[in-house]
Write a protein that holds these residues in place. Structure first.
Motif, PDB file in Angstrom:
ATOM      1  N   GLU A   1       0.825  -1.199   0.031  1.00  0.00           N
ATOM      2  CA  GLU A   1       0.040  -0.071   0.024  1.00  0.00           C
ATOM      3  C   GLU A   1       0.917   1.231   0.094  1.00  0.00           C
ATOM      4  O   GLU A   1       0.537   2.216  -0.722  1.00  0.00           O
ATOM      5  CB  GLU A   1      -0.997   0.086   1.335  1.00  0.00           C
TER       6      GLU A   1
ATOM      7  N   ARG B   1       2.267   1.570  -3.500  1.00  0.00           N
ATOM      8  CA  ARG B   1       1.166   1.878  -4.488  1.00  0.00           C
ATOM      9  C   ARG B   1       0.849   3.305  -4.510  1.00  0.00           C
ATOM     10  O   ARG B   1       0.474   4.021  -5.381  1.00  0.00           O
ATOM     11  CB  ARG B   1       0.119   0.963  -4.112  1.00  0.00           C
ATOM     12  N   ARG B   2       0.598   3.972  -2.969  1.00  0.00           N
ATOM     13  CA  ARG B   2       0.053   5.226  -2.975  1.00  0.00           C
ATOM     14  C   ARG B   2       1.244   6.225  -3.157  1.00  0.00           C
ATOM     15  O   ARG B   2       0.925   7.169  -4.150  1.00  0.00           O
ATOM     16  CB  ARG B   2      -0.026   5.498  -1.460  1.00  0.00           C
TER      17      ARG B   2
ATOM     18  N   GLY C   1      -4.651  -3.570  -5.810  1.00  0.00           N
ATOM     19  CA  GLY C   1      -3.675  -4.209  -4.806  1.00  0.00           C
ATOM     20  C   GLY C   1      -3.345  -5.798  -4.854  1.00  0.00           C
ATOM     21  O   GLY C   1      -2.436  -6.395  -4.118  1.00  0.00           O
TER      22      GLY C   1
END
Length: 235
Positions: A16, A19-20, A37
């Motif tokens: 995460e 990814r962000r 995800g």
């Protein structure tokens, strides 16, 4: 005048934080980013919408990046950039064999990632790269014929035995580079510069794996390996 449509990227990354941060960085460069995800969610997003480029992590839950890449290649020639945490040779080779166009090793510098993305998008659209070289490699006008293989550089059409062959953008650009220099040995570094638009030394495994994929589509004996030097298209 209408606003230009932003490039849409599908980012599939299970971490995460990564990814962000990657999504935010790409959005700052003006890209529209869809995120997933896990591999199955990424496959659903791919099937449900249009994406100009796919950025896939190798290690994903549900469906790993290699399997996801293969599924995407069943129906799409969109540029695919793989991300590997280790840069492990097996990861790299597996991703390229599955149909990926290029790869980066995490953690990756944002400027490097964006440069790779821009290079892939240029190849897909065949627009002039930053070096000033024309999009598709320079080739003689008219259809080129090499045995049962015919290439129309203007129409970007390739046929084998009269049947059209579906080539991914990088495969097509590689074939156009060879067809512009039939019978001439092209070394891997020059192919990286002219086909992959690398302004720096890249991993030559990218070239070798793309040549392998291209051979499967146009005929294994059409591109000859010249050991210690590179490859050439048989006249």
């Amino acid at each position: 005048m209408s606003e230009p449509v932003p490039v849409t990227i599908l980012l599939v990354e299970d971490d995460e934080v990564i990814r962000r941060s990657v999504a935010m960085a790409l959005e700052r460069y003006g890209y529209r980013v869809s995120v997933a995800g896990d591999g199955l969610t990424g496959l659903e997003l791919f099937r449900d919408g249009h994406h100009d480029l796919l950025l896939l992590d190798v290690m994903l839950p549900e469906l790993d990046g290699i399997g996801l890449c293969r599924r995407i290649r069943e129906s799409s020639t969109a540029p695919i950039l793989m991300m590997s945490a280790r840069g492990d040779a097996l990861d790299v080779v597996s991703g390229l064999e599955a149909g990926a166009d290029d790869y980066v090793v995490k953690p990756v510098d944002t400027a490097v990632l964006v440069a790779r993305i821009r290079s892939l998008l240029r190849r897909a659209a065949f627009v002039p790269p930053a070096t000033g070289r024309t999009g598709p490699p320079e080739a003689p006008a008219g259809r080129l014929v090499f045995g049962d293989l015919s290439i129309d550089p203007a129409a970007l059409e390739v046929r084998r035995g009269g049947e059209e062959i579906a080539l991914a953008p990088t495969e097509l650009r590689l074939l156009l580079e060879f067809s512009a220099h039939p019978g001439i040995v092209l070394d891997r570094q020059s192919l990286l510069r002219n086909v992959w638009d690398y302004g720096w030394d890249g991993d030559t495994r990218v070239v070798d794996l793309c040549v392998q994929r291209l051979r499967k589509k146009i005929g294994a004996d059409r591109i000859e390996t010249v050991r210690g030097f590179g490859y050439k298209l048989r006249r």
